[in-house]
Design an enzyme around this catalytic site. Structure first.
Site, PDB file in Angstrom:
ATOM      1  N   GLU A   1      -8.608   0.558  -2.984  1.00 17.23           N
ATOM      2  CA  GLU A   1      -9.743   0.432  -1.944  1.00 17.23           C
ATOM      3  C   GLU A   1     -10.793   1.827  -1.948  1.00 17.23           C
ATOM      4  OE1 GLU A   1      -7.214   0.717   1.498  1.00 17.23           O
ATOM      5  OE2 GLU A   1      -6.445  -1.088   1.412  1.00 17.23           O
TER       6      GLU A   1
ATOM      7  N   ASN B   1       0.891  -1.040   0.088  1.00 15.99           N
ATOM      8  CA  ASN B   1       0.033   0.075  -0.069  1.00 15.99           C
ATOM      9  C   ASN B   1       0.945   1.258  -0.216  1.00 15.99           C
ATOM     10  OD1 ASN B   1      -1.272   2.313   1.151  1.00 15.99           O
ATOM     11  ND2 ASN B   1      -3.141   0.894   1.492  1.00 15.99           N
TER      12      ASN B   1
ATOM     13  N   ARG C   1      -9.505   8.091  -1.229  1.00 16.71           N
ATOM     14  CA  ARG C   1     -10.514   8.643  -0.142  1.00 16.71           C
ATOM     15  C   ARG C   1     -11.297   9.558  -0.764  1.00 16.71           C
ATOM     16  NH1 ARG C   1      -9.216   6.951   5.375  1.00 16.71           N
ATOM     17  NH2 ARG C   1     -10.633   8.384   5.892  1.00 16.71           N
TER      18      ARG C   1
ATOM     19  N   HIS D   1       0.939   6.358   1.926  1.00 18.78           N
ATOM     20  CA  HIS D   1       1.701   7.167   2.469  1.00 18.78           C
ATOM     21  C   HIS D   1       2.944   7.892   1.630  1.00 18.78           C
ATOM     22  CE1 HIS D   1      -0.842   6.746   6.000  1.00 18.78           C
ATOM     23  NE2 HIS D   1      -0.729   5.148   5.859  1.00 18.78           N
TER      24      HIS D   1
ATOM     25  N   THR E   1      -8.318   4.044   8.374  1.00 16.35           N
ATOM     26  CA  THR E   1      -9.591   3.118   8.612  1.00 16.35           C
ATOM     27  C   THR E   1      -9.406   2.397   9.697  1.00 16.35           C
ATOM     28  OG1 THR E   1      -9.037   2.748   6.222  1.00 16.35           O
ATOM     29  CG2 THR E   1     -10.668   1.440   7.296  1.00 16.35           C
TER      30      THR E   1
ATOM     31  N   HIS F   1      -5.772   3.738  -1.822  1.00 15.36           N
ATOM     32  CA  HIS F   1      -6.983   3.890  -1.156  1.00 15.36           C
ATOM     33  C   HIS F   1      -7.361   5.309  -1.617  1.00 15.36           C
ATOM     34  CE1 HIS F   1      -9.779   4.587   2.908  1.00 15.36           C
ATOM     35  NE2 HIS F   1     -10.423   4.652   1.607  1.00 15.36           N
TER      36      HIS F   1
ATOM     37  N   GLU G   1     -10.982  -9.379   3.150  1.00 19.99           N
ATOM     38  CA  GLU G   1      -9.895  -8.742   3.742  1.00 19.99           C
ATOM     39  C   GLU G   1     -10.069  -8.722   5.450  1.00 19.99           C
ATOM     40  OE1 GLU G   1      -7.558  -5.256   2.312  1.00 19.99           O
ATOM     41  OE2 GLU G   1      -6.284  -5.313   4.075  1.00 19.99           O
TER      42      GLU G   1
ATOM     43  N   ARG H   1      -7.471  12.889   0.825  1.00 23.02           N
ATOM     44  CA  ARG H   1      -6.324  13.373   1.503  1.00 23.02           C
ATOM     45  C   ARG H   1      -4.888  12.778   1.152  1.00 23.02           C
ATOM     46  NH1 ARG H   1      -7.674  10.409   7.237  1.00 23.02           N
ATOM     47  NH2 ARG H   1      -9.461  11.357   6.852  1.00 23.02           N
TER      48      ARG H   1
ATOM     49  N   HIS I   1      -3.849  -4.184   7.814  1.00 24.17           N
ATOM     50  CA  HIS I   1      -3.829  -3.013   8.533  1.00 24.17           C
ATOM     51  C   HIS I   1      -2.797  -3.107   9.757  1.00 24.17           C
ATOM     52  CE1 HIS I   1      -5.202   0.767  10.275  1.00 24.17           C
ATOM     53  NE2 HIS I   1      -5.635   0.726   9.239  1.00 24.17           N
TER      54      HIS I   1
END
Ligand code: PXP
Length: 243
Positions: free
Chosen positions: A71, A8, A46, A11, A102, A44, A153, A50, A192
């Site tokens: 996602e 992922n 969103r 970040h 999340t 993701h 998941e 963000r 996660h």
């Protein structure tokens, strides 16, 4: 069953958005993650944009050599984008504007169930594999099954946050959830809060087919580079399956 490691890269985009500039580019980071051995890339999109932006998803969909796991919340604006770009897989996740990340699995009751069902139907019609991010409990697994998804998941956040005896209990929950989901014919993913230190017992759960790992890898990449950070995580996961 082999275990795929999806990285992922949200970040990387978080750092870029801190200055609203064009670096570091998550699309370029995806190339390094692939060179480090990632089996797929997860982002993701969103609703509040963000970190990951529409442009990132578009370019990733065009340029990745490995599968893209997108996602999304079960909201028509982002589901429209997925149906247009047709990533390999969409994982539906809950989203709250005020959360830092999340926080829990999907609530699959009442109007949430209806919204999830509509999103799953639209994505399936568009030929996209579907997964639901859920807490590792029987009710969520059975509800997912009823929605006709390909995969679930399992949320590993509670395991990751647990310490002492509780860690073993949370691992047991994940283990039981994985075997129930598999028995019902669902593919089982997890993610996660997984880190280099806590991933091994999770990766050893035999029913798991895919892990989604982000923050820990991007954090390590700041010191040692992304390709090396991904390679090390892939090695830790592979070793868990050799024991
Ligand atoms: N899986 C899902 C559904 C997520 O929302 C996230 C965080 O974006 C992850 C996995 C990866 O979590 P982490 O960044 O803590 O590794």
């Amino acid at each position: 069953m082999s275990l795929r490691v999806f990285i992922n890269i949200d970040h990387v985009a978080t750092v870029r958005q801190a200055r609203r500039t064009d670096e570091p580019d998550p699309v370029r980071s995806a190339v390094l993650a692939e060179l480090g051995g990632a089996d797929g890339i997860t982002v993701h999109l969103r609703e509040d944009r963000r970190h990951i932006q529409d442009r990132d998803v578009r370019l990733l969909a065009q340029t990745l050599r490995t599968p893209l796991n997108l996602e999304l919340a079960a909201e028509s604006e982002v589901v429209d984008i997925a149906c247009e770009l047709r990533p390999h897989q969409v994982t539906l996740v809950p989203e709250k504007r005020e959360e830092v990340t999340t926080e829990g699995g999907l609530d699959l009751t009442g109007s949430n169930e209806d919204a999830t069902r509509r999103a799953v139907e639209r994505l399936t019609e568009a030929g996209i594999r579907t997964s639901l991010f859920i807490d590792p409990d029987d009710a969520s697994i059975r509800a997912s099954m009823g929605l006709g998804v390909d995969a679930v998941e399992l949320h590993t956040g509670e395991y990751a946050n647990a310490s002492g005896e509780d860690r073993g209990l949370q691992l047991g929950r994940l283990d039981r959830a994985a075997s129930l989901a598999r028995k019902l014919g669902l593919a089982v993913h997890a993610g996660h809060g997984l880190t280099y230190e806590n991933v091994t017992p999770v990766a050893a759960i035999p029913e798991l087919e895919e892990l989604n790992i982000g923050h820990s890898v991007v954090s390590r990449a700041i010191f040692g580079g992304l390709e090396a950070a991904v390679r090390e995580m892939v090695e830790v996961v592979r070793r868990a399956r050799l024991r």
